[in-house]
Every structure is written in C-alpha cells, then in structure tokens.
Design an enzyme around this catalytic site. Structure first.
Site, PDB file in Angstrom:
ATOM      1  N   CYS A  84     -29.136 -42.759  -4.537  1.00  0.00           N
ATOM      2  CA  CYS A  84     -27.951 -41.908  -4.291  1.00  0.00           C
ATOM      3  C   CYS A  84     -28.274 -40.415  -4.304  1.00  0.00           C
ATOM      4  O   CYS A  84     -27.433 -39.599  -3.961  1.00  0.00           O
ATOM      5  CB  CYS A  84     -26.880 -42.221  -5.322  1.00  0.00           C
ATOM      6  SG  CYS A  84     -26.551 -43.979  -5.437  1.00  0.00           S
ATOM      7  N   CYS A 207     -14.697 -46.698 -11.017  1.00  0.00           N
ATOM      8  CA  CYS A 207     -15.783 -46.774 -10.036  1.00  0.00           C
ATOM      9  C   CYS A 207     -15.457 -45.944  -8.798  1.00  0.00           C
ATOM     10  O   CYS A 207     -14.322 -45.942  -8.326  1.00  0.00           O
ATOM     11  CB  CYS A 207     -15.984 -48.219  -9.582  1.00  0.00           C
ATOM     12  SG  CYS A 207     -16.188 -49.397 -10.930  1.00  0.00           S
ATOM     13  N   LYS A 328     -15.721 -40.001  -7.025  1.00  0.00           N
ATOM     14  CA  LYS A 328     -14.592 -40.879  -7.332  1.00  0.00           C
ATOM     15  C   LYS A 328     -13.488 -40.792  -6.272  1.00  0.00           C
ATOM     16  O   LYS A 328     -12.993 -41.820  -5.813  1.00  0.00           O
ATOM     17  CB  LYS A 328     -14.038 -40.515  -8.715  1.00  0.00           C
ATOM     18  CG  LYS A 328     -12.823 -41.319  -9.133  1.00  0.00           C
ATOM     19  CD  LYS A 328     -13.217 -42.750  -9.467  1.00  0.00           C
ATOM     20  CE  LYS A 328     -11.998 -43.654  -9.571  1.00  0.00           C
ATOM     21  NZ  LYS A 328     -11.535 -44.114  -8.253  1.00  0.00           N
ATOM     22  N   HIS A 332     -18.310 -41.581  -1.742  1.00  0.00           N
ATOM     23  CA  HIS A 332     -19.741 -41.579  -2.040  1.00  0.00           C
ATOM     24  C   HIS A 332     -20.537 -42.264  -0.927  1.00  0.00           C
ATOM     25  O   HIS A 332     -20.989 -43.397  -1.092  1.00  0.00           O
ATOM     26  CB  HIS A 332     -19.952 -42.272  -3.396  1.00  0.00           C
ATOM     27  CG  HIS A 332     -21.377 -42.293  -3.876  1.00  0.00           C
ATOM     28  ND1 HIS A 332     -22.315 -41.354  -3.506  1.00  0.00           N
ATOM     29  CD2 HIS A 332     -22.006 -43.153  -4.730  1.00  0.00           C
ATOM     30  CE1 HIS A 332     -23.471 -41.653  -4.109  1.00  0.00           C
ATOM     31  NE2 HIS A 332     -23.307 -42.730  -4.847  1.00  0.00           N
TER      32      HIS A 332
END
Ligand SMILES: [Zn+2]
Lengths: 384, 126
Positions: A84, A207, A328, A332
């Site tokens: 990431c 998540c 969030k 992402h």
C-alpha cells in the site's frame, strides 16, 4: 544535494470506475500537468505505483502501459511495489533522483483497480502482502493483521473499540468536505459500533473500502520550481522496514518502521512533531491511525485512542489528521494512495483546501504503510 | 560455507510430525523462527536447531469472519500470535477452543494442521 518541490498535483474521483488503472492514472497525471502548466514533453521519467494489477487486471509491466496511455511512452518508467506504500516509495526515489541532479522534472503517481472483482477475491489478493508460507496458508487477511495489532494495543494500553470508532466518525466527517472522496456521508458512533465484525475487534466501519482511482504529483528541481507560482518544498522523505512476518515482530502494539521513518524524515527537515500543522496518514483501519499518531510522535505511546476520542485529530483540533477523509472515507486505491496523500498535503499548504482548509498550515506530513506493517514511508512538506 | 540450519521445508516436515524447531544463535543466544541466514542481533551466522516445547500463551488473536476465497468455507476461524515458553512467537490457527473463550494470555499448545495439503501451525487447548 538540490532542493526538490512539488509543482503539480492531480487525483481522480475515488470509488468505482469502469476504466483501467492506466486510464485512471492518465487522468490524474493529465490534471497534474495542467496544474503545473507543463507540457507532457517536459517530463523526464515516470515513477509509478501499482500493486494488484497482475491479479485484478491480469496485467504486469503497468509502468510503460500507464506512460503510453498518458502520452509519454519514451521516458524511463519504473513500477514500484511496496504494497500500500508503493507510490510513496516511488515519490521518495524520484525525490532522490532530482536531488542528485540526474533529472529535473519527474512524474510520480499510481493507480489501482479492484472493484471489478468480487470482495472475497480482492481480500485474497490483498492478503498476498502477508507471508505465503506462514500466514496466507492459515487464512490471514489484511483486516486480520490490524485486528491483531488492535488486540495487542487494547491489552497493553486499554484502548477501546469506541475510541477506534471515533477515528472512523472523524474521517467520514472530513470526507464530506472532499469532492474526490469515495464516501461523502457522515456516520455516527453507533453506526460503527453496531456494524458487523470483519476480524474482531475490527468491525466493518473500522475498515477502509476497496477503491478504484489514480493520483499523480509532479516533482521538480529548485531551478525549475522557482519559475512556478506556488512550489511546495519537500523538506524530508524517508523509508523504513521491519520484519515481514507478524510473529517475528517484538511488540504488535507498535509499528517500529513508522518510528524509524519519522525520526529520519524529521532529522532531514530539521523539524519536530510539534512543528507539523496537518497530517495525512495511513488509516487503512481505525487502529492504524491511532498507532500511527503515536509512532509519528504526535502523541505519547498509548495516547492515540484518547486523542481520537477527544477530537484532537479533527479539523479545528490540536493537529488535524486526514483532512481528505483518509483512506477510510476518501478511499484506498492502494497503488495510488501515497501520491493521493501528497496531493492533499500540497493542496493544504497552498491554502486551496476550501472548507477543509487548516488555517495557516505551513508544514505538512504524509505517512504511508505497506503490508504487514513492514514498509513505512514518511515525508515532510513546507511552503515558502 | 555451512548449510542453512533449518530450511522452511524442514521446519514444516518436522512440524507435521508434531515437533517445532527454532534456531538459536551460537554467538549471542538469540532465538528465532527459521529460516534466517544471519542473526539480526549480532550479524553472525552460527545457528543451531533448538526443539521447542510447543507451549505458550496467546499474545494477540482475531476471529476472521470475512475470509479469502480459499478459506471461505472455514469462516469464522481464529488466528493468533502465540508467545512460546522459550521466548519466540509463532503465528497459528486456533483449533478446538470456543471462539468466545479466547483471551490474551490464554495458555495454548502447538498441534500440526494440514490445510489444503499444506502443513500449517495450529494451537489447541494447553
Ligand atoms: Zn547472534
């Protein structure tokens, strides 16, 4: 070493797209070129982040593909993969190439497409960033990794699920103010607390979502940057790593790579945590934001949960964190995330963030984490 | 040139028979889970295999409810990082312990698992 500045930024709307990651990157890169008032022919290299393209798009060699779609097919192109943190790693290497005098103008960015496959499939691809022999065989997921961090943090410091929920509520509140965010809807503490467990103690609203999107920034040497109207200077950029395997880590409640990368970046910039006005950090899960605020030295170890609860990291608080909505709420798209965080900090330091502007922001920080907390990049930015 | 003390293949072959093997640095005493080429504590390369008891306590755990495609049929299942008596930690799947009884600090014992023909680390009641 030469000074380096960001002279152009661009980011797509985050969410679901019916375009390839190369097309998403090209849109963001086009906007960055327009923002920098540069012609594509001025770009001397492309440093590119893309992570699961080989799975979701059955595509390797995504660097030249992205450069071709953008219209700069002949520049040297390299794809970075640090899970990431990929486009933040790309950014650091581009910074060093310009600082060393090898190039004057470099395009940095990334893109990801994952919403074209079912959730169980993308969950599996993301889990490829954990160890194949020890962790994937047992069905460890990405939420599972941070659930283990959360449980350790709760056991050591008394951090609560409600404190974690405050992070999600705050980032959704910020996301409402960001037109590019995937979710632009406020949520309540109750929404988070009553959402189903994904990997206990992490619930659905702890998540970040799966996201398609692209982001790009243009870096330039001081000489080039001085000809641009509002350069934002790179004051420091550092990387650190840690053991890949969870069971090799000495203390699951901490992310030592964050602490090491932050220390190196602060040292390069000659700054301390107190000097930072605005932060974009890696909140892939609510607990990740709490642990990152501690690792970056914004709060004492164990105080990150309290800081979230008290609103210290909210817009208008002591140190606003994730004004973009963070991973969030903004979303992402993993290969694009590091670059997208830089887009937000540059926007803040230019004082162009509109309703989410941090008053008088002079110094900004970005923090991106890759995989099982094994890669961390931290960069610091400032304005003239 | 000396041979790597314990390869991944060797670790899992022995684990399948019920035995866990760590590697201990002959210079500084550092204990690690294999495979490792150099000791990261002292930079030397003097590993000796060390048999582990398999007894430990849960350092952290989670219950995976949304699983990857390959493991979807097993969900919900628990995984944990277990601190072994000898001081090293090991990641494993929890078996034969009710999910609502799990707690940090709970004693557990190693047991070998075979998941889709691959040997894996499991922990059951102590
Ligand atoms: Zn040693």
């Amino acid at each position: 070493m030469r000074r380096v500045a960001v002279i152009g930024v661009g980011v797509t709307k985050f969410g679901k797209h019916d375009r390839t990651s190369a097309e998403l990157f090209a849109e963001a890169a086009r906007d960055a070129l327009i923002d920098a008032e540069l012609s594509p022919s001025a770009v001397q290299a492309l440093y590119y982040g893309n992570v699961v393209g080989s799975e979701t798009e059955k595509q390797l060699h995504t660097g030249p593909q992205a450069a071709s779609v953008l219209g700069i097919p002949t520049v040297p192109t390299t794809r970075f993969e640090t899970a990431c943190a990929s486009s933040h790693a790309a950014f650091r290497h581009a910074t060093m190439e310009i600082a060393a005098g090898v190039s004057d103008i470099i395009m940095v960015g990334g893109a990801e497409r994952v919403l074209n496959v079912p959730t169980a499939e993308s969950t599996e691809y993301f889990a490829y960033a954990s160890d194949a022999s020890w962790e994937q065989t047992l069905g460890l997921t990405f939420p599972g990794v941070f659930a283990l961090v959360a449980r350790a943090h709760m056991a050591k410091y008394g951090t609560t699920e409600e404190q974690m929920a405050h992070v999600a509520v705050k980032n959704h509140r910020h996301g409402v103010l960001n037109p590019k965010a995937q979710f632009r809807k406020e949520i309540t503490l109750d929404t988070v607390m009553t959402s189903p467990y994904i990997a206990d103690p992490l619930k659905l609203y702890d998540c970040c979502p799966f996201t398609d999107g692209g982001a790009a920034v243009i870096l330039a040497s001081e000489e080039v940057a001085r000809r641009h109207k509002r350069p934002i200077w790179v004051l420091g950029s550092a990387a650190a790593s840690d053991y890949m395997l969870l069971h090799d880590k000495k203390d699951l409640s901490r992310v030592p790579a964050t602490e090491r990368a932050a220390a190196a970046a602060y040292r390069q910039a000659g700054l301390e945590p107190d000097d930072v006005d605005v932060v974009e950090l890696h909140d892939c899960f609510t607990i990740a934001e709490i642990v990152a605020t501690e690792g970056l030295g914004l709060f004492e170890p164990g105080a990150g949960g309290i800081a979230a609860e008290k609103g210290w990291t909210s817009l208008g608080g002591k140190i606003p964190v994730n004004t973009s909505g963070g991973l969030k709420a903004k979303g992402h798209p993993i290969g694009a995330t590091g670059a997208a965080q830089i887009v937000e900090i540059v926007t803040q330091l230019r004082r162009e963030a509109g309703q989410r502007q941090v008053d008088g922001a002079k110094v900004g920080l970005t923090h991106t984490l890759g995989g099982n907390t094994a890669t961390v990049l931290v960069s610091l930015f400032g304005r003239d | 040139m000396t041979e790597t003390a314990v390869t991944l293949k060797k670790f899992f072959e022995t684990a399948r028979d019920g035995r866990l093997t760590a590697i201990k640095c002959g210079r500084c005493g550092n204990l690690e889970i294999p495979p490792k080429e150099f000791c990261d504590a002292c930079g030397q390369r003097d590993w000796k295999p060390l048999a582990l008891s398999g007894d430990g306590t849960i350092a952290s755990y989670t219950i995976i409810r949304v699983a990857p495609t390959k493991h979807a049929g097993d969900a919900p299942y628990a995984v944990a990082v277990v601190k072994l008596r000898e001081g090293v930690s090991l990641f494993g799947r929890i078996v034969d312990i009710p999910l609502d009884r799990l707690a940090v600090g709970m004693p557990v014992r190693f047991r070998p698992l075979v998941i889709r023909n691959e040997t894996a680390v499991g922990f059951g009641p102590a």
